[in-house]
Design an enzyme around this catalytic site. Sequence first.
Site, short mmCIF file in Angstrom:
data_model
loop_
_atom_site.label_atom_id
_atom_site.label_comp_id
_atom_site.label_asym_id
_atom_site.label_seq_id
_atom_site.Cartn_x
_atom_site.Cartn_y
_atom_site.Cartn_z
CB THR A 122 20.64 -57.81 9.00
OG1 THR A 122 19.32 -58.10 8.54
CG2 THR A 122 20.83 -56.30 9.08
N GLY A 138 20.90 -58.69 15.70
CA GLY A 138 19.80 -58.95 14.77
C GLY A 138 20.07 -60.22 13.97
CD GLU A 157 17.56 -66.94 14.86
OE1 GLU A 157 17.83 -66.74 16.05
OE2 GLU A 157 17.97 -66.22 13.94
CB CYS A 165 19.21 -64.74 19.99
SG CYS A 165 20.01 -63.83 21.34
CE LYS A 223 17.50 -49.16 12.40
NZ LYS A 223 16.08 -49.51 12.66
CD GLU A 261 23.43 -61.84 20.11
OE1 GLU A 261 23.36 -62.94 19.49
OE2 GLU A 261 22.44 -61.29 20.60
#
Length: 479
Positions: free
Chosen positions: A230, A226, A383, A282, A173, A248
Amino acid sequence: MNIQNYINGKFMPPIANGWLDNYNPANGEVYGQIPNSSKEDVENAYIAAKSAFPTWSQTTLEERSRVLIKISELLEENLQQFAEAESLDNGKPVWLAKAIDIPRAASNFRFFGNAITQFASESHESIGHDAINYTLRQPIGVVGCISPWNLPLYLFTWKIAPALAAGNSVIAKPSEVTPMTAFLLSEICLEAGLPKGVLNIVHGLGTTTGQAIVEHPDIKAISFTGGTATGAHIAKVAAPMFKKLSLELGGKNPNIIFADSDYEDMLETTVRSSFANQGQICLCGSRIFVEVSIYEKFKTDFVKKVKTLRVGHPSEEKTKIGALASKSHLEKVLSYVDIAEQEGGKILCGGKRIGVLGYENGYYMEPTVIEVPSDECRVNQEEIFGPVVTIMPFNNEDEVLQMANKVKYGLSATLWTNDLKRTMRMSNQLQAGIIWVNTWMMRDLRTPFGGIKASGVGREGGFEALRFFTEAKNVCIKY
């Protein structure tokens, strides 16, 4: 343009006929729709993947390698089309997608197409016991791969290439924000001769489609890139089901600059490590710590260079900063500028939404540099994931090491110094999965990639990825 799911080698609409708008970040307009897939769509994908697994898992390494390398070649042949599609979906400059994103996606397939032919089993002779042990590395079965919107095809292929190479069948996905290149990849896979059902791409929201993948009882491993929140949710769902997990997640990476660094190289690279891909990587060095003896000079020179970065439409070659990926993300990033000012931060440049002539509704923001009074402020701890960096001085090695490690994340760190002893000391003590010294974003696909603390679980890349997508089985024979 309406995107469709790719299930069992065929393109098909969602079963419930639910659709989501797909926005062009450069002008804020809807340019197509994507499936809002349900549990039933995921189940269809699972049935196809399960059916394809026995044959694909027994396909020779040479054949799997051939198919993956063919996909790589087709991506390279269609470089311009894929780069334009990535830019349209994500808002990044076309030149950036053409130079980095799509070539890296092609490299992912080529690398793992070759790596699987070198992925060796281990054997151990038990001397004195007249026995030998050997370890099999067998594919897991049906695995789930869920990728983010910041480097859409780059990170999508980073997951599915090793999963396929190892002999698994995949339900993947992409982010609902940036689905286009994953859809185009479906067509490439058909042309390359990837057997039907081996790769299934299901589009939709994370809360519905992604959730259905994570909670499916027979999808045996989840690879996710992500946000940390989550990732925590996925772990909560998947852990009681004993799924393998590779997560990750976020980063808040320090960029540590000592006075003995090669100044011009450091300055140029720091601009890039701060604002590449609109700061939506990231690995960006979003917390810049500068030794006090060169702090004022750095601040002046850095801000001067940042002010020259052109914010513009992604199709223009001179554009350095394109659009942010979505309206909601732009609003989130802008909110941190207000937070910084409330906390006593000083906006040295940028900080505002910007209108691009002819594309005034696009999601554009000025590259922003904030001088902060403390490393404990929110903009230094949370972040932001946009074109925003903070800067502050430090006095000595111990002080900056403490500040660098004093966040919940531990993905990467960048160190600028020509002192070898300092390099060794700090590389050992920095709490991060990746340390760059006198460089940034220099990647070798053979090396393990990932972070510690809230930046994730597990490692991707090289044989680490192939180990994740296989199960080890030891066989002991007494002779």
